[in-house]
Motif scaffolding. Structure first.
Motif, mmCIF file in Angstrom:
data_model
loop_
_atom_site.group_PDB
_atom_site.id
_atom_site.type_symbol
_atom_site.label_atom_id
_atom_site.label_comp_id
_atom_site.label_asym_id
_atom_site.label_seq_id
_atom_site.Cartn_x
_atom_site.Cartn_y
_atom_site.Cartn_z
ATOM 1 N N ARG A 51 53.385 39.951 42.087
ATOM 2 C CA ARG A 51 52.515 41.086 42.414
ATOM 3 C C ARG A 51 51.544 41.361 41.265
ATOM 4 O O ARG A 51 50.372 41.681 41.484
ATOM 5 N N LEU A 52 52.033 41.246 40.043
ATOM 6 C CA LEU A 52 51.173 41.490 38.887
ATOM 7 C C LEU A 52 49.997 40.518 38.836
ATOM 8 O O LEU A 52 48.885 40.891 38.461
ATOM 9 N N THR A 53 50.267 39.262 39.176
ATOM 10 C CA THR A 53 49.235 38.230 39.068
ATOM 11 C C THR A 53 48.538 37.949 40.396
ATOM 12 O O THR A 53 47.770 36.990 40.487
ATOM 13 N N ALA A 54 48.767 38.771 41.394
ATOM 14 C CA ALA A 54 48.131 38.588 42.707
ATOM 15 C C ALA A 54 46.606 38.519 42.635
ATOM 16 O O ALA A 54 45.988 37.793 43.429
ATOM 17 N N PRO A 55 45.945 39.254 41.695
ATOM 18 C CA PRO A 55 44.477 39.170 41.640
ATOM 19 C C PRO A 55 43.929 37.771 41.400
ATOM 20 O O PRO A 55 42.755 37.511 41.674
ATOM 21 N N VAL A 56 44.765 36.844 40.882
ATOM 22 C CA VAL A 56 44.305 35.476 40.656
ATOM 23 C C VAL A 56 43.832 34.842 41.961
ATOM 24 O O VAL A 56 42.950 33.979 41.967
ATOM 25 N N LYS A 57 44.402 35.265 43.089
ATOM 26 C CA LYS A 57 44.026 34.720 44.399
ATOM 27 C C LYS A 57 42.796 35.392 44.996
ATOM 28 O O LYS A 57 42.238 34.912 45.978
ATOM 29 N N SER A 58 42.387 36.507 44.423
ATOM 30 C CA SER A 58 41.412 37.363 45.092
ATOM 31 C C SER A 58 40.000 36.782 45.089
ATOM 32 O O SER A 58 39.598 36.062 44.175
ATOM 33 N N HIS A 59 39.266 37.144 46.132
ATOM 34 C CA HIS A 59 37.856 36.748 46.251
ATOM 35 C C HIS A 59 37.055 37.277 45.074
ATOM 36 O O HIS A 59 36.191 36.580 44.522
ATOM 37 N N GLY A 60 37.353 38.503 44.648
ATOM 38 C CA GLY A 60 36.608 39.114 43.555
ATOM 39 C C GLY A 60 36.755 38.361 42.261
ATOM 40 O O GLY A 60 35.774 38.114 41.546
#
Length: 367
Positions: A19-28
């Motif tokens: 959950r902490l590193t979920a932004p690695v997948k993000s479009h942004g």
């Protein structure tokens, strides 16, 4: 492998750091790092083309996604000396994982253990520096992995602060998985296309059409244009399908079930061999053939294509990996070709594969 990577987690811990590193997948985040990826690919391939001596394809290509990984790790420019040191250390760790666990001087495993110790110390220094900067209210130019792991607060998880030891283990794991597969898949895609000129030409024509649609002839590759690479996406999928011949997933059974007359009790561990899944002739006609066009008609069902695993255990860097390979193939198809210098060498996987990069003459569209 445990001594080299070190990461062992409970189910809750695993869910937590994912959950902490979920932004690695993000479009942004991907769009935020796109310009750096694009620049790194362009300058690296140009450098290869101006090198007179043959290059060891896999070792050299490793440095390209490793540069992207280091920028994502820290969120800013990386000191060249630190980059070179960490590249050599994580390369030694990877070599140790792939070799017999013989802890004697001169063996890859022994070198890997020594490199792992030094790598841990370097990560600790980066963590300490970043923690002090955060106390002073200093932010990095871009979202980055170290900040994600240091900003760990979660009321649903009672041990909501990851220890530095655990953070270092996560960083080593991300280092291990964050660049080697990208380099390997990019090379295999290039070599497959070289062996299949009709697919290479089709992929090249797609890139030329993307260039022609740009408003200005001086405009470079954009993040939005990645979505237009429909055939290149199929090339990547086909490469991933064929190239996962050594991939296995270790999983626990959540319930008792029966398969082919065998009862597998709840709680047992099992290996899922991806090769058997990706080579299933009931799903993939003539599965050993490289054929990107097969993806025109395949109905993608759960469980038939698992290059990055699936579900909560899926690789958090899968979108970043495919983005980097797409950019590499875009510039390679338009501007470069490789000539293998030692065709007698084992080039699948591409170890000790010597090639010369050649730049194509300027095309009629000016690119």
């Amino acid at each position: 492998m445990k001594k080299l990577i070190g990461l062992t987690t409970s189910i809750e811990e695993d869910k937590y750091f994912r959950r902490l590193t979920a932004p690695v997948k993000s479009h942004g985040l991907l769009s935020d790092y796109f310009d750096y990826i694009d620049k790194t690919v362009r300058t690296t391939l140009e450098k290869y083309a101006t090198t007179e001596e043959p290059i060891e394809f896999l070792h050299k290509m490793h440095r390209l996604p490793f540069a992207v990984f280091m920028r994502l790790l820290i969120g800013d420019e990386v000191n060249q000396e630190l980059f070179d040191q960490m590249f050599e250390e994580i390369t030694a760790v990877i070599s140790g994982v792939h070799n017999l666990p013989i802890n004697l001087p001169g063996f890859a495993y022994h070198k890997g253990l020594k490199a792992r110790k030094v790598l841990g110390e370097r990560f600790q220094k980066l963590i300490d520096e970043r923690r002090e900067a955060m106390k002073d209210g200093k932010s990095m130019p871009r979202a980055n992995i170290i900040d994600m792991l240091l900003s760990n607060t979660n009321q649903d998880y009672e041990a909501n602060i990851l220890s530095d030891k655990k953070i270092i283990e996560i960083l080593v794991l991300f280092s291990f998985a964050g660049f080697e597969p990208v380099a390997l898949m990019a090379i295999k895609a290039i070599l497959h296309l070289q062996k299949h000129p009709h697919f290479l030409e089709k992929a090249k024509e797609e890139q030329e059409e993307i260039v022609k649609r740009r408003a200005s002839s001086n405009a470079g590759l954009s993040f939005d244009e990645i979505r237009q690479m429909t055939f290149v996406s199929k090339v990547i999928n086909e490469t991933l399908r064929i190239a996962t011949d050594q991939t296995v997933f270790l999983r626990d059974t959540s319930t008792t079930f029966n398969i082919n007359g065998y009862t597998i009790p709840k709680g047992w561990k099992f290996f899922a061999v991806v090769w058997n899944i990706h080579m299933n002739p009931d799903v993939y006609v003539q599965p050993k053939e490289f054929n990107p066009s097969r993806w025109d008609d395949i109905e993608t069902k759960p469980g038939i294509f698992l290059p990055f695993s699936m579900g909560p255990k899926s690789c958090p860097g899968s979108n970043l990996a495919k983005l980097q390979i797409s950019v590499i193939l875009h510039y390679y198809l338009l501007h470069y070709r490789v000539e293998q210098i030692n065709p007698e060498a084992r080039c699948y996987p591409p170890e000790n594969c010597l090639v010369k990069f050649k730049k194509l003459s300027l095309s009629s569209d000016g690119n």
